[in-house]
Design an enzyme around this catalytic site. Structure first.
Site, PDB file in Angstrom:
ATOM      1  N   THR A 161       6.672  65.551  56.774  1.00 34.69           N
ATOM      2  CA  THR A 161       6.757  66.962  56.399  1.00 34.69           C
ATOM      3  C   THR A 161       6.581  67.166  54.906  1.00 34.69           C
ATOM      4  O   THR A 161       6.079  68.201  54.464  1.00 34.69           O
ATOM      5  CB  THR A 161       8.118  67.518  56.879  1.00 34.69           C
ATOM      6  OG1 THR A 161       8.133  67.450  58.289  1.00 34.69           O
ATOM      7  CG2 THR A 161       8.347  68.956  56.454  1.00 34.69           C
TER       8      THR A 161
ATOM      9  N   SER B 223       5.933  60.882  61.249  1.00 37.92           N
ATOM     10  CA  SER B 223       6.628  59.598  61.351  1.00 37.92           C
ATOM     11  C   SER B 223       6.963  59.202  62.789  1.00 37.92           C
ATOM     12  O   SER B 223       7.306  58.057  63.057  1.00 37.92           O
ATOM     13  CB  SER B 223       7.869  59.572  60.470  1.00 37.92           C
ATOM     14  OG  SER B 223       8.882  60.371  61.005  1.00 37.92           O
TER      15      SER B 223
ATOM     16  N   THR C  85      10.755  62.345  58.136  1.00 36.09           N
ATOM     17  CA  THR C  85      12.183  62.101  58.296  1.00 36.09           C
ATOM     18  C   THR C  85      12.564  61.611  59.700  1.00 36.09           C
ATOM     19  O   THR C  85      13.618  61.007  59.881  1.00 36.09           O
ATOM     20  CB  THR C  85      13.000  63.369  57.978  1.00 36.09           C
ATOM     21  OG1 THR C  85      12.571  64.418  58.856  1.00 36.09           O
ATOM     22  CG2 THR C  85      12.837  63.783  56.535  1.00 36.09           C
ATOM     23  N   ASP C  86      11.682  61.861  60.684  1.00 32.75           N
ATOM     24  CA  ASP C  86      12.067  61.556  62.072  1.00 32.75           C
ATOM     25  C   ASP C  86      12.339  60.070  62.315  1.00 32.75           C
ATOM     26  O   ASP C  86      13.263  59.719  63.054  1.00 32.75           O
ATOM     27  CB  ASP C  86      10.988  62.047  63.049  1.00 32.75           C
ATOM     28  CG  ASP C  86      10.917  63.560  63.113  1.00 32.75           C
ATOM     29  OD1 ASP C  86      11.808  64.226  62.545  1.00 32.75           O
ATOM     30  OD2 ASP C  86       9.969  64.088  63.723  1.00 32.75           O
TER      31      ASP C  86
HETATM   32  N1  ASP Z   1       8.132  65.447  62.134  1.00 34.81           N
HETATM   33  C1  ASP Z   1       8.226  65.142  60.715  1.00 34.81           C
HETATM   34  C2  ASP Z   1       7.989  63.645  60.540  1.00 34.81           C
HETATM   35  O1  ASP Z   1       8.893  62.884  60.794  1.00 34.81           O
HETATM   36  C3  ASP Z   1       9.542  65.565  60.213  1.00 34.81           C
HETATM   37  C4  ASP Z   1       9.755  65.368  58.744  1.00 34.81           C
HETATM   38  O2  ASP Z   1       9.064  64.666  58.029  1.00 34.81           O
HETATM   39  O3  ASP Z   1      10.766  65.952  58.268  1.00 34.81           O
HETATM   40  O4  ASP Z   1       6.934  63.237  60.154  1.00 34.81           O
END
Ligand code: ASP
Length: 325
Positions: free
Chosen positions: A13, A60, A93-94
């Site tokens: 993200t 991710s 973050t995932d």
């Molecule tokens: N869906 C995103 C990822 O993990 C969420 C994020 O980066 O906050 O790539």
């Protein structure tokens, strides 16, 4: 001359873009390059010099074991260079907690390795990516970060790779270490630590993936009330190299699932779906041939078992790893 910080972009993200400034969920992750992300971060210059590497640009949830192996090798090469003082990785973050733990176990160094990301896409209202990246760089530049293992920095908090978890689907305060708490905070451009992980990591880790192209196949199976036999039967039929059972409460496995997963040819580890606390060995584990995850989350128990199986197939030795790492 001051040593360089190596910035590695992997996507997420923090590199995402939405259709509008108020789009906080329907955006596309992994769109902007590291150069474009950096252009939106003021105040990085005093913490330079930098070198930049765009490793990937993906969400991710699409990170694979191959990405982990390649990223670990890249980070190892960088920290082995005399002119590199530390590494900052931008990541979705995932699955950030998994990548951070993998690096924590496989990169051999005392130099700071910091992983960061964001919950709101670049350019969105109150985007958190720029402040998170600046603070991650500040943490990498703080001398006390050396020797702490891989750390995750978001929302002003510093968490250790072993214990950190994403705890909320969308909130910027999503990262926490539910059992042990944050290691510290970032304030006024410096990392302030209040504790350190007691588990083995980075320079003291026995795992070495430098010559590996793949890892043993370890799968996760989440247990739930009313689970029928078909699900565990299908998983066992794939003949994995290892199995993590995400049990209920203290890692409790429903009786019918137990019948199917006990004393298999591959190691099986009981973990818990509660999100915090210890799964400790009970007398029935010896009968079933189960190992226990100790305080590792199921997804991190999977990483440790994959790496452990590169060293031994001995169940007692594998169990010891869960008390050490
Ligand atoms: N869906 C995103 C990822 O993990 C969420 C994020 O980066 O906050 O790539």
């Amino acid at each position: 001359m001051e040593k360089k910080i190596a910035l590695i972009g992997t996507g997420g993200t923090i590199a995402g873009q939405g259709a509008s400034d108020t789009d906080l969920t329907g955006y596309t992750a992994g769109v902007l390059g590291l150069d474009e992300i950096l252009a939106s971060v003021p105040g990085t210059e005093p913490y330079g010099p930098y070198t930049y590497i765009q490793f990937s640009n993906i969400e991710s949830s699409d990170i694979t074991v191959k990405h982990w192996l390649d990223l670990s090798k890249l980070v190892q090469q960088l920290v082995d260079q005399d002119d590199i003082g530390g590494v900052v990785i931008t990541h979705g973050t995932d699955s950030m907690e998994e990548t951070a733990y993998f690096l924590n176990l496989t990169v051999h160094t005392d130099k700071p390795i910091v992983v960061t990301g964001s919950m709101r896409p670049a350019g969105a209202i109150s985007a958190d990516g720029p402040i998170n990246l600046l603070q991650a760089i500040q943490v990498a530049r703080t001398p006390e970060t050396a020797g702490k293992g891989v750390v995750v920095v978001l929302n002003g908090y510093i968490d250790g790779a072993r214990d950190v978890s994403k705890c909320n689907t969308t909130n910027v305060a999503t990262f926490d270490s539910p059992l042990v708490g944050h290691l510290g905070i970032v304030q006024d451009g410096v990392a302030h630590y209040y504790k350190a992980s007691t588990r083995c990591h980075t320079k003291d880790s026995e795992f070495d993936v430098r010559d590996l192209k793949e890892l043993p196949r370890v799968v996760l199976l989440t247990c739930y009330g009313g689970m029928d036999d078909m699900v565990p039967m299908s998983v066992v039929a794939t003949n994995p190299d290892g199995l993590i059972l995400t049990g209920l409460g203290h890692g409790t496995i429903p009786q019918n699932v137990r019948q199917i997963t006990q004393n298999t040819k591959f190691p099986t580890v009981r973990a818990s779906r509660t999100g915090s606390g210890m799964v400790s060995a009970v007398p029935q584990d010896t009968l079933a041939g189960y190992l226990v995850s100790n305080t590792l989350s199921p997804q991190k128990a999977r990483i440790l078992l994959m790496l452990g199986l590169t060293r031994t197939k001995n169940l007692k030795k594998l169990q010891q790893l869960f008390y050490k790492y």
